[in-house]
Scaffold this active site. Structure first.
Site, PDB file in Angstrom:
ATOM      1  N   HIS A 149     -26.735 -22.124 -30.604  1.00 21.64           N
ATOM      2  CA  HIS A 149     -25.081 -22.178 -31.233  1.00 21.64           C
ATOM      3  C   HIS A 149     -24.685 -21.048 -30.213  1.00 21.64           C
ATOM      4  O   HIS A 149     -23.475 -21.521 -29.711  1.00 21.64           O
ATOM      5  CB  HIS A 149     -25.275 -21.933 -32.318  1.00 21.64           C
ATOM      6  CG  HIS A 149     -23.825 -21.782 -33.120  1.00 21.64           C
ATOM      7  ND1 HIS A 149     -23.309 -22.787 -33.624  1.00 21.64           N
ATOM      8  CD2 HIS A 149     -22.965 -20.732 -33.141  1.00 21.64           C
ATOM      9  CE1 HIS A 149     -21.959 -22.488 -34.097  1.00 21.64           C
ATOM     10  NE2 HIS A 149     -21.673 -21.255 -33.642  1.00 21.64           N
ATOM     11  N   GLU A 150     -25.146 -19.846 -30.186  1.00 25.06           N
ATOM     12  CA  GLU A 150     -24.441 -18.838 -29.419  1.00 25.06           C
ATOM     13  C   GLU A 150     -24.239 -19.263 -27.962  1.00 25.06           C
ATOM     14  O   GLU A 150     -23.526 -18.395 -27.339  1.00 25.06           O
ATOM     15  CB  GLU A 150     -25.038 -17.368 -29.868  1.00 25.06           C
ATOM     16  CG  GLU A 150     -24.825 -17.034 -31.236  1.00 25.06           C
ATOM     17  CD  GLU A 150     -23.571 -17.025 -32.029  1.00 25.06           C
ATOM     18  OE1 GLU A 150     -22.295 -16.945 -31.097  1.00 25.06           O
ATOM     19  OE2 GLU A 150     -23.386 -17.253 -33.261  1.00 25.06           O
ATOM     20  N   HIS A 187     -21.238 -20.921 -27.202  1.00 25.08           N
ATOM     21  CA  HIS A 187     -20.332 -19.879 -26.816  1.00 25.08           C
ATOM     22  C   HIS A 187     -20.201 -19.460 -25.523  1.00 25.08           C
ATOM     23  O   HIS A 187     -19.187 -19.277 -24.686  1.00 25.08           O
ATOM     24  CB  HIS A 187     -20.155 -18.841 -27.931  1.00 25.08           C
ATOM     25  CG  HIS A 187     -19.691 -19.453 -29.180  1.00 25.08           C
ATOM     26  ND1 HIS A 187     -18.281 -19.896 -29.703  1.00 25.08           N
ATOM     27  CD2 HIS A 187     -20.128 -19.570 -30.629  1.00 25.08           C
ATOM     28  CE1 HIS A 187     -18.115 -20.279 -30.762  1.00 25.08           C
ATOM     29  NE2 HIS A 187     -19.257 -20.121 -31.550  1.00 25.08           N
ATOM     30  N   GLU A 210     -15.621 -23.141 -30.745  1.00 20.93           N
ATOM     31  CA  GLU A 210     -16.852 -23.598 -31.819  1.00 20.93           C
ATOM     32  C   GLU A 210     -17.157 -24.962 -31.450  1.00 20.93           C
ATOM     33  O   GLU A 210     -18.068 -25.508 -31.591  1.00 20.93           O
ATOM     34  CB  GLU A 210     -16.155 -23.652 -33.289  1.00 20.93           C
ATOM     35  CG  GLU A 210     -17.019 -23.838 -34.202  1.00 20.93           C
ATOM     36  CD  GLU A 210     -18.430 -22.739 -34.516  1.00 20.93           C
ATOM     37  OE1 GLU A 210     -19.157 -22.877 -34.888  1.00 20.93           O
ATOM     38  OE2 GLU A 210     -17.910 -21.711 -33.873  1.00 20.93           O
TER      39      GLU A 210
END
Length: 496
Positions: free
Chosen positions: A267-268, A271, A297
């Site tokens: 997930h990160e 980003h 996001e």
């Protein structure tokens, strides 16, 4: 290619460099606060951050700078990048003019002190340790909303800070539609039962050093550039970009249910990739980073869910899991996939499955609106949180750490942030639809360059050149499309 040619724009960018430097230093200090800073440094760090925030406000509101921006805004013949610079600066100048310097200082300092209190309160599962800090943050955010101004609802002013142009009426409509559709899908999934079976891996313990190797190996597969990026550990995983050449992510290790740490890392990464793929010609300019939290996001949820929670990804990472963790050897790729996508309502947002995730956002959104209007007091939060969690998700938090203290955002002083998570889910689904049917093939063989290239051209390279809705219209033909999210989830969970 020279993206900036107009002489006034070039002068603006030269003067902006000092503002960028303040933001750069503040970002680095923020990352340090959440990773390596000793707790005793909180007070001094709070003062330093507050002084930098007010210095930034002073510099951006200098008459010689604002007049230059105003002059450039009236010029014809600017290209898209130059118009983007003016749009971003005009918006920021407008916001800074409305906020009293005292309020900017107090909010910054309160957030620094609140983070340390939140970290301690969460570790001890004691909301009382955080309550006075949150009371101050809510009070200051009410003042902030009043200073910024709004037409319909004070929460509109805070929403707009995180997602340009977003309003309560937009979010209410989005959640109204999603709530109906997602409950229908969830009922179908529960009746079928194949996606709701509990996996033994949910409670299987792992060695942290082995899990660290897994995360790094997966980042290697995704071509994470270690010369421009880092992976560290924090209580709440996050990404901090200092620039195109320095982006840092964190994850956490709880010792069991390895997908939590693995998907937090993926997930990160999403980003981080956004910031890393911004056109280098936009470095150190007002448009040299992600355009909004909702678009941001969308990138992280795309990698976590559209790429990561797939059979293809399970096949790709299984050899690494088997070599490093060992206990996954007895599971087939299909069993791993079922573990990745299982639907089990829980109390923790960051570990929620794709179907129930947005219900966590509804809970926070409704609470924040009431906090800002005064319809809900901070003292009431733990019990209200637990009751609404049980109502929305069918589960009641065991303690404050699993409930009202689980998210870091309020300790950062951020209200109005949470709805951007659901916006991100819609963006991820839109990007998945636009990418087309070859995604599984690319993921299965670890061929991520086409995926990275697609995201680079559609979203990343532009930074903040275009406003969020304009960016989506230009490259996907529509704005935030909740129907795309419903279609994606309905198809994915039609059969596990």
């Amino acid at each position: 290619m020279e993206v900036f040619r107009d002489p006034d724009i070039l002068e603006i960018l030269g003067r902006y460099r000092r503002l960028w430097a303040i933001s750069h230093a503040s970002a680095l200090m923020g990352w340090d606060t959440e990773t390596y800073m000793p707790p005793g440094g909180a007070e001094e760090r709070g003062v330093a951050q507050a002084e930098l925030a007010t210095l930034y406000q002073e510099l951006i509101l200098r008459e010689d700078f604002t007049s230059l921006v105003e002059r450039a805004a009236g010029k014809e013949g600017l290209n898209d990048y130059e118009r983007g610079v003016i749009r971003v600066l005009n918006r920021e100048i407008s916001i800074m003019r409305k906020l009293p310097p005292r309020l900017v200082y107090e909010l910054s300092r309160a957030a620094q002190e609140a983070f340390q209190a939140w970290r301690d309160a969460r570790a001890k599962s004691d909301f009382g340790l955080f309550r006075p800090h949150l009371e101050k943050i809510v009070k200051l955010n009410r003042e902030k909303a009043d200073a910024l101004g709004y037409e319909d609802h004070p929460y509109d002013a805070l929403l707009d800070l995180h997602e340009e142009g977003l309003r309560v009426k937009d979010v209410d409509g989005l959640f109204g539609y999603l709530g109906r559709e997602l409950r229908s899908i969830l009922e179908r999934v529960r009746s079928d039962g194949s996606c709701t079976r509990e996996s033994p891996l949910d409670s299987t313990k792992y060695d942290q050093s082995a899990m660290e190797r897994v995360n790094r190996r997966i980042l290697d597969m995704l071509n994470y550039p270690w010369d421009r990026a880092r992976l560290d550990v924090s209580p709440h995983p996050f990404t901090q970009g200092m620039g195109v050449g320095d982006v840092r992510i964190t994850t956490r290790y709880e010792g069991f249910d390895f997908k939590r740490s693995m998907f937090s890392t993926v997930h990160e990464f999403g980003h981080a990739l956004y910031e890393l793929q911004v056109d280098r010609d936009l470095r150190m300019t007002p448009i040299g980073g992600g355009v909004s939290l909702g678009i941001h996001e969308g990138q992280s949820r795309f990698w976590e869910n559209v790429v990561g929670r797939t059979r293809a990804f399970a096949e790709l990472v299984k050899p690494t899991l088997d070599n490093e963790l060992g206990f996954t050897r007895i599971y087939s790729p299909d069993e791993l996939y079922r573990y990745f996508v299982e639907v089990r309502p829980g109390t923790i947002r960051t570990e929620a499955d794709e179907l129930t995730y947005n219900l966590h956002i509804v809970l926070r959104y409704e609470i924040e609106k009431e906090l800002i209007t005064g319809g809900l007091s901070v003292d009431e939060l733990p019990e209200i949180w637990n009751a609404r969690s049980e109502e929305l998700l069918g589960v009641r938090p065991r303690n404050d750490a699993d409930g009202v203290l689980q998210d870091v955002h309020w300790s950062h002083g951020s209200l109005g942030y949470f709805p951007t998570y659901t916006l991100g889910n819609t963006v991820a689904a839109m990007m998945a639809s636009a990418y087309g049917g070859r995604l599984d093939e690319h993921v299965r063989f670890g061929n991520f360059e086409p995926v990275r290239g697609f995201l680079r051209e559609k979203v990343h390279r532009w930074g903040a050149t275009y406003a969020p809705k304009e960016l989506l219209r230009r490259h996907f033909g529509r704005e935030y499309d909740a129907e795309a999210l419903v279609s994606y989830l309905s198809s994915k969970y039609s059969a596990c």
